[in-house]
Design an enzyme around this catalytic site. Sequence first.
Site, PDB file in Angstrom:
ATOM      1  N   LYS A 162       0.850  -1.197   0.000  1.00  0.00           N
ATOM      2  CA  LYS A 162       0.000   0.000   0.000  1.00  0.00           C
ATOM      3  C   LYS A 162       0.883   1.243   0.000  1.00  0.00           C
ATOM      4  CE  LYS A 162      -3.950   1.956   2.571  1.00  0.00           C
ATOM      5  NZ  LYS A 162      -4.868   1.759   3.719  1.00  0.00           N
ATOM      6  N   SER A 185      -9.739   1.823   2.594  1.00  0.00           N
ATOM      7  CA  SER A 185      -8.837   2.597   1.753  1.00  0.00           C
ATOM      8  C   SER A 185      -7.790   1.745   1.037  1.00  0.00           C
ATOM      9  CB  SER A 185      -8.130   3.664   2.593  1.00  0.00           C
ATOM     10  OG  SER A 185      -7.319   3.052   3.593  1.00  0.00           O
ATOM     11  N   SER A 244     -10.006  -0.581   6.771  1.00  0.00           N
ATOM     12  CA  SER A 244      -9.413  -0.429   5.439  1.00  0.00           C
ATOM     13  C   SER A 244      -8.694  -1.646   4.872  1.00  0.00           C
ATOM     14  CB  SER A 244      -8.446   0.751   5.430  1.00  0.00           C
ATOM     15  OG  SER A 244      -9.181   1.929   5.306  1.00  0.00           O
TER      16      SER A 244
HETATM   17  N1  GLN Z   1     -13.310   4.252   6.153  1.00  0.00           N
HETATM   18  C1  GLN Z   1     -12.647   4.563   7.375  1.00  0.00           C
HETATM   19  C2  GLN Z   1     -12.172   5.993   7.337  1.00  0.00           C
HETATM   20  O1  GLN Z   1     -12.309   6.587   6.335  1.00  0.00           O
HETATM   21  C3  GLN Z   1     -11.500   3.632   7.635  1.00  0.00           C
HETATM   22  C4  GLN Z   1     -10.295   3.950   6.871  1.00  0.00           C
HETATM   23  C5  GLN Z   1      -9.095   3.112   7.260  1.00  0.00           C
HETATM   24  O2  GLN Z   1      -9.226   2.062   7.903  1.00  0.00           O
HETATM   25  N2  GLN Z   1      -7.921   3.611   6.918  1.00  0.00           N
HETATM   26  O3  GLN Z   1     -11.649   6.515   8.271  1.00  0.00           O
END
Ligand code: GLN
Length: 446
Positions: A50, A125, A149
């Site tokens: 990532k 994400s 995410s």
């Molecule tokens: N969707 C969640 C957020 O936007 C989780 C994102 C993540 O785990 N990085 O904060």
Amino acid sequence: MITLKEALELSPQELDSFRDDLKAKIEANSELNAYIDVNVVAEGIPIAIKDNIQVKDWSVTSGSKILQGYIAPYNATVITKLLEAGLTPFGRTNMDEFAMGSTTESSFYGKTQNPHNPGRVPGGSSGGSAAAVGAGLAIAALGSDTGGSIRQPAAFCGIVGMKPTYGRVSRYGLGAYASSLDQIGPMTQNVEDAAILYDIISGHDPKDSTSVDMGSSKVSDKLDPERKLTIAVLPEYVKDASEDVRKAYDKAIEALKRAGHTIVEKSLMDAKYDISAYYITATAEATTNLARYDGIRYGNRKEGENLKDLFIETRSEGFGDEVKRRILLGNFVLSSGYYDAYYVKAQKVRHLIKEEYDKLFAEVDLILSPVAPRTAYEFGALEDPLEMYLSDIYTISVNLAGLPAISLPVDTASDGMPVGLQLIAKAFDEQTLFDGALSLETQLKS
Ligand code: GLN
């Protein structure tokens, strides 16, 4: 695609030709946009990373324009560990800007398609990592999970994604979003590979003061799908999920029963408090963490008349809308006069959530839960930020409580998309988590 376990058995010559094939396959599937950058010349078993995890001398953008062209000066600890195990980063996967999002649509580097349907998001994400593994464009990948995410994109792309207990995997070299919630974890084709990759990246790191020293026992050496466990199911919780998700939930319960596990019905605190506690905590921490991108210390600079203008120009130009929204929210909840009403209250709720889980885990080994309320969204479906935040309902309490959880594919929905569900374990009980997940995976395949 070969599994990580198989790849570990390949000779250097076999790996060479595998890498050539992989590169060709990635080029042939470039419309997926799973990768921001690919570099397969390196030796070793290629692993996708990532784009918020630093690989020395390679660009690391966190999906943001503000970091375009920024070169990582050192390796994240997880990268050092991969290299020691003979695994090599070969591609930077697309992601929501600074890991804020659930669809990978907020990346400055364009949208990523879901490998099961080009009109759907891969989730987020870590959407690029999930799409790459789901499309057979990576053996395995690393993602990061602050509020779901890893698990949610894994569920949307039909792969396995695991979030370790907070403190198990070093965050050194991970672009910080919300430091008290972030964890790096494996995204793989199956449960056994997830255990292998988890073993490689986990362990104490003096460079991360929140990393925990609990010895170095390997879960993959002791995987036991025959263990009989007590598993909680949450009928109240599941009610709000789509019919497809509820069907998958029933299917998983049946499979777990067939495997000989004891299923008990339980309930958890109303999940509506999770969303508020999470979005207050995460934005407060993000505001602080993103303060460093000012064009002086980090990030691309946009000149201004004076220093203040330079900060404003740089940040206005470099950050996307969702990131700006969260910086505003985070500053608001931390501002004097509102701090007690929001931030302090959110920490109290966080404590209650953890207590609820502690109570449950006094009686059960694992919890079975949905990952997302439905299958992968159409592009644009979560344009309303509040809708997007609400879609995290099933994943964020796990981060607030610091627990380990694993998402694995369970069913195919009526729309043809994969449905993943998660198992959750008590803190530092990854062994039970992987044993239960392997048992479920094995039973679903039989
Ligand atoms: N969707 C969640 C957020 O936007 C989780 C994102 C993540 O785990 N990085 O904060």
